[in-house]
Design an enzyme around this catalytic site. Structure first.
Site, PDB file in Angstrom:
ATOM      1  N   GLN A  58       0.866  -1.163   0.000  1.00  0.00           N
ATOM      2  CA  GLN A  58       0.000   0.000   0.000  1.00  0.00           C
ATOM      3  C   GLN A  58       0.907   1.217   0.000  1.00  0.00           C
ATOM      4  O   GLN A  58       1.941   1.211   0.662  1.00  0.00           O
ATOM      5  CB  GLN A  58      -0.884  -0.032   1.255  1.00  0.00           C
ATOM      6  CG  GLN A  58      -2.144   0.769   1.179  1.00  0.00           C
ATOM      7  CD  GLN A  58      -3.324  -0.022   0.608  1.00  0.00           C
ATOM      8  OE1 GLN A  58      -3.792  -0.953   1.220  1.00  0.00           O
ATOM      9  NE2 GLN A  58      -3.802   0.355  -0.568  1.00  0.00           N
TER      10      GLN A  58
ATOM     11  N   SER B  48       1.113  -0.080   6.972  1.00  0.00           N
ATOM     12  CA  SER B  48      -0.165  -0.721   6.698  1.00  0.00           C
ATOM     13  C   SER B  48       0.015  -2.231   6.755  1.00  0.00           C
ATOM     14  O   SER B  48       1.041  -2.749   6.319  1.00  0.00           O
ATOM     15  CB  SER B  48      -0.635  -0.324   5.297  1.00  0.00           C
ATOM     16  OG  SER B  48      -1.626  -1.205   4.848  1.00  0.00           O
ATOM     17  N   THR B  49      -0.995  -2.919   7.272  1.00  0.00           N
ATOM     18  CA  THR B  49      -0.966  -4.379   7.220  1.00  0.00           C
ATOM     19  C   THR B  49      -1.831  -4.834   6.046  1.00  0.00           C
ATOM     20  O   THR B  49      -2.774  -5.599   6.207  1.00  0.00           O
ATOM     21  CB  THR B  49      -1.398  -4.977   8.577  1.00  0.00           C
ATOM     22  OG1 THR B  49      -0.578  -4.394   9.592  1.00  0.00           O
ATOM     23  CG2 THR B  49      -1.207  -6.483   8.625  1.00  0.00           C
ATOM     24  N   HIS B  50      -1.534  -4.270   4.894  1.00  0.00           N
ATOM     25  CA  HIS B  50      -2.227  -4.649   3.672  1.00  0.00           C
ATOM     26  C   HIS B  50      -1.212  -5.233   2.703  1.00  0.00           C
ATOM     27  O   HIS B  50      -0.916  -4.645   1.671  1.00  0.00           O
ATOM     28  CB  HIS B  50      -2.924  -3.440   3.047  1.00  0.00           C
ATOM     29  CG  HIS B  50      -3.917  -2.768   3.950  1.00  0.00           C
ATOM     30  ND1 HIS B  50      -4.443  -1.525   3.692  1.00  0.00           N
ATOM     31  CD2 HIS B  50      -4.492  -3.174   5.111  1.00  0.00           C
ATOM     32  CE1 HIS B  50      -5.292  -1.189   4.657  1.00  0.00           C
ATOM     33  NE2 HIS B  50      -5.333  -2.174   5.539  1.00  0.00           N
ATOM     34  N   ASN B  51      -0.667  -6.374   3.058  1.00  0.00           N
ATOM     35  CA  ASN B  51       0.258  -7.070   2.168  1.00  0.00           C
ATOM     36  C   ASN B  51      -0.572  -7.944   1.242  1.00  0.00           C
ATOM     37  O   ASN B  51      -1.545  -8.561   1.680  1.00  0.00           O
ATOM     38  CB  ASN B  51       1.207  -7.958   2.975  1.00  0.00           C
ATOM     39  CG  ASN B  51       1.779  -7.244   4.201  1.00  0.00           C
ATOM     40  OD1 ASN B  51       1.114  -7.127   5.214  1.00  0.00           O
ATOM     41  ND2 ASN B  51       2.976  -6.762   4.092  1.00  0.00           N
TER      42      ASN B  51
END
Lengths: 571, 263
Positions: free
Chosen positions: A332, A499-502
């Site tokens: 992100q 962000s923990t949107h991997n």
């Protein structure tokens, strides 16, 4: 020697949103499901002491114990990947409910453009718009085809919202009305309207009112306590797997949940998965759980890592661009943002909810003309009021000393006198961004860690420059006395939280050459193996991933039912 | 190692600053009839409890003679010498001023001591396996030392630097001299071989902020004084009543202590 257990219809690896949805849908349909979760059991009563910023937000109470397993990272292939020794850039979930427990609840649908990104980009701008090395691809499914599953996920979780004026077409309204509107949200909304943008309430999994979902699960309304992200919800108001799908699965009597069960290998023979090998982490004993169907529902990294360690699917090779497992890792792009300081106005920003906010999609996807821009896609721009907790709430104007008397005075003064507007930038995949097994570093069992090779590109820097300026414009219009915009993007680094949107690693698509799974998230070359999660995303959009990940999970559940009745490829 | 001054310093520390507390007490007001929402809230906070709890921590107000001794203010990890450096350093980072208490009064050095004694000090949930290589800055901390060891080395180096530059111990320097030492660490003007001076400064800075603002259960944020600085209401169960309102709401903060019944 591993103890061999009796065979089950379906075994699922990881019980978060993906695992919970699969468990509830399959058990409701009569299948017997064993759920293996490496972490501990979780329940709402665990959160009596949850309003503890130090323990949960800064000591990472809910997250994976990195002493047992972490990832390694390098910016490019020329440097040695080194372990992420402590948390920074992203936070890995652990325990029942996984990342679905500590999330904010911001629940978007990816745009129609996302699912056909390559075709639509070429159609509008020509092939040359896609820079060398950018490996965007269509997802093998359209928004319209996925729409009913978005709807299903939103009804199960009870999403509170009003319609996105620039989003994909909806078959139904959100199940609950939008969250309350705070003064800051109203200012953002008015400002955006003044600029001819299209503001709407951030779709929220923190319930705006009491709600009973189609499974009969009733949950209370959000109390705006200000402790969502990194915390569990003591009210059960924030949708998470533990208060929604997992009890539904349990009630069928067909779901057997085993916590402290860490899967180390997917077992397979002759192109078929036969079960999984896992370790009971309380005793160290190894078990083999045979199953007709294996469903992988752990986070992006472990979905990819387990496939590679189990020798399933062709590993991605960045030199040739061939192979699929580990391909198209994306993230992100968040640094396009602004902060406005208000000298005479104090906001109650200590109060909030994870998904309490207003946003616009005027600069997301292909909702705006990119002809003269050096990037594709865009970002959702938002003001969200998630609860300004005091250890981390120290936003001060530039030029303020970094510690001491003046620093303290400024942090105190501006604690409740600032508003952040941020752009959640999409992230395009590149040939040299990928996941593979680290050659050096091991986890607690001696298995190789996942290695991330990733950095930001010109695409991302251009996007941040553009979005940072837009955020600044909105803040000026909101009447801030001083506006500071960030338009610079430094190289990706693993130490500060972003962000923990991997995403990516086991991506979906329409060809086995460029994707690992089809549009039911069924492995092309191992048909009784389904791999569910944001690992299936071929790129990451300018939104939080959970809404789309949830929709894909419901579609996969339908596919698994179909496969169980009639084995073979579903496409 | 404690000499007379150090003993005096430690003793001073045990005397609460009543005037400061009185100055600070109840500058806000409690919100009447704040609804306690949800199952958890109703289980945990009976109405009569919450009335008395509003005075939690402000015992001086009611019964100064019976003020409870704070048994938490003793050392689990630091030596006395280390503690006094820490206390002086954190007070420079977060000094008492017209806004309210500084790190010393808030108990920040005790907070850091207690944190170092436990999991955080031992990097208990972090990946500490080798091999160790010097990485790029983008890859984060790659050393083999644990936080406890880093503090032991860092505090000694602060003492050494003070002695070298000003011929005095850190705690005996003027505030301006203490700032000079801290600045030299922050900017890596101090060259250290075993640890990064600026990395150590960042750690002290971060833990000072934690000690000032974490729930008082950890030994810092004494009397919720950190929260009062920022008008942060602490652990409230619900903001449904005020979430839409334009006016800023000042409330008496509430700590996690109120989530357990205390007989």
């Amino acid at each position: 020697m591993a103890t061999k257990l009796p065979k089950t219809d379906v075994v699922i690896v990881g019980v978060g949103w993906g695992g919970g949805i699969i468990a509830s849908e399959l058990t409701k349909g009569g299948l017997s499901v064993v759920g293996l979760e490496r972490g501990k059991e979780r329940k709402t009563e665990d959160y009596y002491m949850v309003h503890d910023e130090l323990r949960y937000a800064l000591r990472y109470e809910m997250f994976q114990d990195l002493s047992r397993e972490t990832i390694t990272f390098r910016g490019n292939e020329k440097i040695k990947a080194l372990p992420m020794r402590s948390y920074g850039s992203f936070l890995l979930g652990d325990g029942l409910g996984g990342s679905g427990v500590h999330w904010n609840g911001q629940t978007f649908r990816f745009l129609p453009y996302d699912f056909e990104i390559k075709s639509k980009t070429i159609e509008r701008y020509g092939k040359s718009k896609i820079p060398d090395g950018m490996t965007i691809q269509d997802w093998g499914i359209t928004y319209d085809k996925l729409e009913p599953y978005f709807n299903k996920f939103e009804k199960m979780t009870g999403i509170s919202g009003d319609e996105n004026p620039l989003g994909g077409k909806r078959s139904e309204k959100y199940p609950t009305p939008p969250m309350k509107t705070t003064p800051g949200m109203k200012m953002f909304s008015d400002s955006c309207k003044g600029l001819n943008y299209h503001p709407y309430h951030m779709p929220s999994a923190n319930l705006s009112e009491q709600y009973t979902n189609p499974d009969g699960i009733a949950r209370a309304a959000c109390q705006y306590c200000g402790y969502c992200e990194r915390f569990g919800c003591e009210y059960g108001a924030k949708a998470d797997p533990v208060v929604t799908v997992i009890p539904v699965a349990k009630n069928t009597g067909k779901f057997e949940l085993r916590t402290h069960s860490n899967v180390r290998r997917i077992l397979h023979k002759g192109g078929k998965a036969t079960g999984v090998l896992y370790i009971d982490t309380t005793t160290g004993e190894e078990y083999e759980q045979p199953a007709d169907i294996v469903v992988m529902t752990s986070y992006v990294f472990n979905n990819t890592r387990l496939l590679l360690m189990s020798n399933i699917g062709k590993p991605y090779d960045p030199k040739t661009g061939t192979g699929v497992i580990g391909r198209n890792y994306a993230y992100q792009v968040l640094k396009g943002a602004g902060v406005g300081f208000f000298e005479d106005k104090e906001f109650n920003i200590f109060a909030g909810a994870g998904s309490l906010g207003m946003c616009i999609d005027d600069f997301n996807g292909d909702n705006f003309d990119h002809k003269d821009l050096k990037f594709i896609h865009g970002a959702n721009i938002s003001y969200s009021q998630t609860g300004a907790r005091p250890i981390q709430n120290n936003t001060v104007p530039p030029g303020t000393p970094t510690w001491g008397k003046d620093y303290k005075a400024a942090t105190v003064k501006y604690a409740n006198r600032h508003i952040n507007v941020g752009a959640q930038g999409s992230c395009m995949p590149f040939r040299h961004h990928f996941l593979d097994l680290d050659p050096t570093y091991k986890d607690e069992f001696g298995d190789p860690l996942m290695r991330i090779t990733f950095d930001f590109e010109d695409q991302d820097r251009e996007l941040v420059k553009f979005m940072g300026a837009k955020c600044g414009d909105i803040l000026k219009q909101m009447g801030a006395d001083k506006v500071v915009s960030n338009t610079e993007l430094a190289p990706y680094e693993i130490t500060t939280y972003q962000s923990t949107h991997n995403t990516g690693g086991v991506v979906m698509g329409s060809s086995p050459d460029t994707s690992a799974v089809n549009n039911y998230l069924q492995m092309w070359d191992t048909e009784n193996l389904f791999v569910i999660g944001a690992s299936a995303f071929a790129h990451n959009s300018g939104y939080n991933p959970t809404g789309t990940m949830g929709a894909l999970s419901y579609r996969a559940a339908e596919g698994i039912h179909k496969y169980h009745k009639n084995p073979g490829s579903l496409v | 190692m404690a000499n007379e001054t150090e003993e005096q310093d430690l003793k001073d520390h045990r005397e609460p600053d009543h005037s400061r507390r009185n100055f600070l007490k109840n500058s806000g007001y409690a919100v009447g009839g704040l609804i306690v929402g949800g199952v958890v809230g109703s289980l945990l906070r009976s109405p009569n409890k919450s009335t008395t709890n509003n005075n939690n921590g402000n015992t001086t107000e009611k019964a100064p003679a019976n003020e409870a001794v704070n048994f938490n203010q003793a050392l689990m990890h630091f030596t006395q010498e280390q503690f006094l450096i820490m206390e002086a350093a954190t007070e420079r980072i977060f000094p008492a001023d017209d806004n309210g208490p500084g790190a010393k009064e808030l108990g920040v050095a005790y907070f850091i001591d207690h944190q170092l004694a436990g999991e955080w000090g031992l990097n208990g949930r972090e990946y500490m396996q080798g091999p160790f290589f010097k990485g790029e800055t983008t890859q984060g901390y790659q050393g083999r030392l644990k936080r406890r060891e880093i503090f032991d080395i860092g505090l000694q180096e602060m003492q050494n630097y003070s002695n070298k530059k000003f011929q005095k111990k850190f705690k005996d320097l003027t505030p301006e001299q203490q700032d000079t030492v801290l600045k030299a660490f922050e900017t890596d003007e101090v060259k250290l071989t075993t640890i990064s001076a600026s990395g150590f400064f960042k750690t002290i800075f971060g833990s000072t902020m934690e000690g000032a603002y974490a729930d008082p259960l950890y030994g810092g944020n004494g009397n919720m004084g950190g929260w009062k600085l920022k008008n942060f209401p602490g652990n409230q169960m619900s903001y449904t009543k005020i979430i839409e309102q334009d006016k800023f709401e000042k409330m008496q903060p509430v700590s996690l202590r109120e989530h357990l019944p205390h007989s």
